[in-house]
Design a protein around this motif. Structure first.
Motif: not given
Length: 234
Positions: A114, A154, A218
């Motif tokens: 992330h 992400t 995810f």
């Protein structure tokens, strides 16, 4: 398409970083001068270079260091296998982490984090170079075409082309109905827990929760069920 990504090739990853020194006074005069020059226009007038060092050096690879890298990979039974590389000796940590990419399975791995493209991936690569080592192949980007870089972020996926906003992993976990990884500490507390409380294991636990949350975010983006468990390989 996100559904076409083979999950067995995705390596979920998170790092924890801290300032290179616990106190501003421990820096050399040259380091203090370079820090002052680098951050002069980022600081408010009332904030000194020393105060800003304690607050922000942990997010700058030139002045910080990595104390934990946690990775996770999915098995066929939807179990996430997690392993952490942590310790006071950053070079040893990076050497051990780099060895995993010698295995056949990880030679064509897809990295996922992330905000990984802005933080985790470049941080790792820079710290390898600073420690006198070449970054593992998945972190080397020079000469590659954009579609040849096997990196998933992400935060980037969530933006859908909107580059104006930042979204935290904690917020995505909330909107997707995933248990928060911030049930004990958050990133702003890592430095004091390391230097003052000297509780590295608490930081490792926090990093591992982030990786589990990352994998579940995810999966939610792929409209898949949440992972119910993970196995720690340490």
């Amino acid at each position: 398409m996100i559904h076409k990504i083979p999950l067995e090739k995705v390596l979920f990853l998170d790092i924890e970083t801290i300032p290179g020194f616990g106190l501003w006074e421990e820096l050399s005069e040259a380091e203090k001068m370079l820090w002052d020059k680098k951050t002069r226009f980022q600081r408010k007038d009332e904030v000194t270079a020393g105060e800003f060092y304690e607050e922000r050096a942990g997010i700058m690879a030139e002045f910080g260091k990595i104390i934990c890298i946690t990775i996770g990979m999915l098995e066929k039974n939807d179990t996430l296998k997690i392993k952490s590389f942590a310790g006071d000796d950053e070079k040893k940590l990076l050497l051990e982490f780099g060895e995993i990419f010698n295995s056949q399975r990880l030679r064509e791995v897809i990295l996922c984090a992330h905000n990984g493209k802005e933080f985790d991936f470049p941080w790792i690569a820079r710290r390898y170079l600073i420690n006198g080592m070449m970054p593992p192949t998945p972190f080397q980007m020079f000469g590659k075409k954009p579609w040849e870089i096997q990196h998933i972020d992400t935060m980037e996926l969530w933006k859908f082309g909107d580059y104006k906003s930042f979204v935290s992993l904690e917020l995505l976990a909330h909107v997707f109905g995933i248990p928060t990884p911030k049930d004990d500490i958050d990133g702003s507390m890592v430095s004091s827990i390391y230097y003052i409380e000297k509780d590295l294991q608490r930081i490792v636990d926090y990093c591992e929760k982030d990786v589990l949350t990352l994998a579940n975010v995810f999966r939610r983006m792929r409209q898949e069920d949440l992972l119910k468990r993970y196995i720690n390989l340490d």
